[in-house]
Design a protein around this motif. Sequence first.
Motif, PDB file in Angstrom:
ATOM      1  N   GLU A 273      -1.301  -3.289  14.445  1.00  0.00           N
ATOM      2  CA  GLU A 273      -1.539  -4.557  13.763  1.00  0.00           C
ATOM      3  C   GLU A 273      -2.828  -4.452  12.967  1.00  0.00           C
ATOM      4  OE1 GLU A 273      -2.658  -8.982  15.013  1.00  0.00           O
ATOM      5  OE2 GLU A 273      -0.570  -8.451  15.449  1.00  0.00           O
ATOM      6  N   VAL A 274      -2.746  -4.810  11.699  1.00  0.00           N
ATOM      7  CA  VAL A 274      -3.898  -4.784  10.800  1.00  0.00           C
ATOM      8  C   VAL A 274      -4.047  -6.190  10.237  1.00  0.00           C
ATOM      9  CG1 VAL A 274      -4.875  -3.779   8.698  1.00  0.00           C
ATOM     10  CG2 VAL A 274      -3.407  -2.386  10.177  1.00  0.00           C
ATOM     11  N   VAL A 275      -5.250  -6.747  10.321  1.00  0.00           N
ATOM     12  CA  VAL A 275      -5.508  -8.050   9.719  1.00  0.00           C
ATOM     13  C   VAL A 275      -6.234  -7.818   8.401  1.00  0.00           C
ATOM     14  CG1 VAL A 275      -6.666 -10.271   9.963  1.00  0.00           C
ATOM     15  CG2 VAL A 275      -5.577  -9.198  11.953  1.00  0.00           C
ATOM     16  N   VAL A 276      -5.648  -8.325   7.325  1.00  0.00           N
ATOM     17  CA  VAL A 276      -6.231  -8.189   5.995  1.00  0.00           C
ATOM     18  C   VAL A 276      -6.996  -9.483   5.694  1.00  0.00           C
ATOM     19  CG1 VAL A 276      -5.794  -7.672   3.575  1.00  0.00           C
ATOM     20  CG2 VAL A 276      -4.235  -6.782   5.342  1.00  0.00           C
ATOM     21  N   PRO A 277      -8.329  -9.403   5.609  1.00  0.00           N
ATOM     22  CA  PRO A 277      -9.122 -10.621   5.388  1.00  0.00           C
ATOM     23  C   PRO A 277      -8.790 -11.310   4.063  1.00  0.00           C
ATOM     24  CG  PRO A 277     -10.521  -8.787   6.047  1.00  0.00           C
ATOM     25  CD  PRO A 277      -9.160  -8.221   5.745  1.00  0.00           C
TER      26      PRO A 277
ATOM     27  N   LEU B 104       1.782  -9.777   0.371  1.00  0.00           N
ATOM     28  CA  LEU B 104       0.605  -8.997   0.013  1.00  0.00           C
ATOM     29  C   LEU B 104       0.951  -8.068  -1.144  1.00  0.00           C
ATOM     30  CD1 LEU B 104      -0.483  -7.808   3.580  1.00  0.00           C
ATOM     31  CD2 LEU B 104      -1.699  -9.465   2.159  1.00  0.00           C
ATOM     32  N   TYR B 105      -0.006  -7.834  -2.019  1.00  0.00           N
ATOM     33  CA  TYR B 105       0.117  -6.750  -2.987  1.00  0.00           C
ATOM     34  C   TYR B 105      -0.067  -5.472  -2.174  1.00  0.00           C
ATOM     35  CZ  TYR B 105      -1.414  -3.245  -6.320  1.00  0.00           C
ATOM     36  OH  TYR B 105      -1.547  -2.079  -7.031  1.00  0.00           O
TER      37      TYR B 105
ATOM     38  N   ALA C 239       4.098  -2.853  -5.130  1.00  0.00           N
ATOM     39  CA  ALA C 239       4.837  -4.116  -5.234  1.00  0.00           C
ATOM     40  C   ALA C 239       4.046  -5.221  -4.548  1.00  0.00           C
ATOM     41  CB  ALA C 239       6.217  -3.980  -4.586  1.00  0.00           C
ATOM     42  N   THR C 240       4.615  -6.398  -4.523  1.00  0.00           N
ATOM     43  CA  THR C 240       4.094  -7.516  -3.750  1.00  0.00           C
ATOM     44  C   THR C 240       5.239  -8.005  -2.876  1.00  0.00           C
ATOM     45  OG1 THR C 240       2.555  -8.128  -5.503  1.00  0.00           O
ATOM     46  CG2 THR C 240       3.061  -9.825  -3.862  1.00  0.00           C
TER      47      THR C 240
ATOM     48  N   ALA D 136       0.448  18.055   1.829  1.00  0.00           N
ATOM     49  CA  ALA D 136      -0.406  17.802   2.990  1.00  0.00           C
ATOM     50  C   ALA D 136      -1.552  16.901   2.550  1.00  0.00           C
ATOM     51  CB  ALA D 136      -0.941  19.114   3.555  1.00  0.00           C
ATOM     52  N   GLY D 137      -1.890  15.924   3.390  1.00  0.00           N
ATOM     53  CA  GLY D 137      -2.997  15.024   3.065  1.00  0.00           C
ATOM     54  C   GLY D 137      -2.877  13.718   3.807  1.00  0.00           C
ATOM     55  N   SER D 138      -3.553  12.703   3.277  1.00  0.00           N
ATOM     56  CA  SER D 138      -3.496  11.372   3.891  1.00  0.00           C
ATOM     57  C   SER D 138      -2.513  10.510   3.102  1.00  0.00           C
ATOM     58  CB  SER D 138      -4.879  10.729   3.936  1.00  0.00           C
ATOM     59  OG  SER D 138      -5.377  10.494   2.639  1.00  0.00           O
ATOM     60  N   HIS D 139      -1.693   9.785   3.850  1.00  0.00           N
ATOM     61  CA  HIS D 139      -0.655   8.944   3.256  1.00  0.00           C
ATOM     62  C   HIS D 139      -0.687   7.596   3.967  1.00  0.00           C
ATOM     63  CE1 HIS D 139       1.132  12.552   1.406  1.00  0.00           C
ATOM     64  NE2 HIS D 139       0.720  13.137   2.510  1.00  0.00           N
ATOM     65  N   GLY D 140      -0.479   6.527   3.224  1.00  0.00           N
ATOM     66  CA  GLY D 140      -0.471   5.211   3.854  1.00  0.00           C
ATOM     67  C   GLY D 140      -0.494   4.101   2.839  1.00  0.00           C
ATOM     68  N   TRP D 141      -0.924   2.942   3.307  1.00  0.00           N
ATOM     69  CA  TRP D 141      -0.842   1.721   2.520  1.00  0.00           C
ATOM     70  C   TRP D 141      -2.208   1.176   2.180  1.00  0.00           C
ATOM     71  CZ3 TRP D 141       2.409   3.134   6.312  1.00  0.00           C
ATOM     72  CH2 TRP D 141       3.779   3.091   6.039  1.00  0.00           C
ATOM     73  N   TYR D 142      -2.282   0.605   0.979  1.00  0.00           N
ATOM     74  CA  TYR D 142      -3.380  -0.269   0.591  1.00  0.00           C
ATOM     75  C   TYR D 142      -2.748  -1.647   0.466  1.00  0.00           C
ATOM     76  CZ  TYR D 142      -6.735  -2.785  -2.253  1.00  0.00           C
ATOM     77  OH  TYR D 142      -7.606  -3.740  -2.718  1.00  0.00           O
ATOM     78  N   TRP D 143      -3.251  -2.605   1.236  1.00  0.00           N
ATOM     79  CA  TRP D 143      -2.774  -3.986   1.151  1.00  0.00           C
ATOM     80  C   TRP D 143      -3.890  -4.851   0.590  1.00  0.00           C
ATOM     81  CZ3 TRP D 143      -1.641  -1.775   6.184  1.00  0.00           C
ATOM     82  CH2 TRP D 143      -0.284  -1.539   6.403  1.00  0.00           C
ATOM     83  N   LYS D 144      -3.574  -5.726  -0.354  1.00  0.00           N
ATOM     84  CA  LYS D 144      -4.548  -6.653  -0.954  1.00  0.00           C
ATOM     85  C   LYS D 144      -4.089  -8.081  -0.694  1.00  0.00           C
ATOM     86  CE  LYS D 144      -7.713  -8.097  -3.989  1.00  0.00           C
ATOM     87  NZ  LYS D 144      -9.107  -8.073  -3.754  1.00  0.00           N
TER      88      LYS D 144
END
Length: 179
Positions: A79-83, A111-112, A133-134, A147-155
């Motif tokens: 669980e991630v809370v996006v301020p 979220l974007y 997307a949103t 190989a590397g870091s993969h994931g999400w940016y949420w705005k």
Amino acid sequence: MQHTVSTKTLVKASITATIVAAIALVTFILPAEYNIDPTGIGQKLGLTTLAQANESDVVVSTNNADTNTSGSQEFKTIEVVVPAGRGVEYKFAMQQYAKMTYEWLTDGEALYFDLHGEPEGDTTGYFESYTIATSNEMKGSFTAPFAGSHGWYWKNKSDKPIAVQLLVKGEYQVIGLKQ
């Protein structure tokens, strides 16, 4: 006796006000709100600690402490809370061709977001976006192209914090929040 203000006086006052506002922005607002301190004055005045305290508003919890879930067949819940008015990034280290199945959903608000990856060892700032997307949910799977870091940016563009429940399984190691 009436006083009239000349155009020259108004222009001078406007220019002065703009300069004062720019100085306030650079020396006080950017360090206190965004931890951006080009002059160093914000740190000396203790303003950057205000922005750092805001960064601690981000809450992350997981359903287990195991961060090395390479090949896990069970979904891990994070669980991630996006301020409010802020963005956060949550990442996983993956080898080339590693697979991940995921699902995430918010507590209602959209979220974007940008699902992307950054190559291991790259220092140029390059990243590759897979989905932008949103939405208030997303479900799918992907194979890491490198190989590397993969994931999400949420705005979060709203004025309230938004909780994201992220379920993942596959071949990865949790990096977590990227500040």
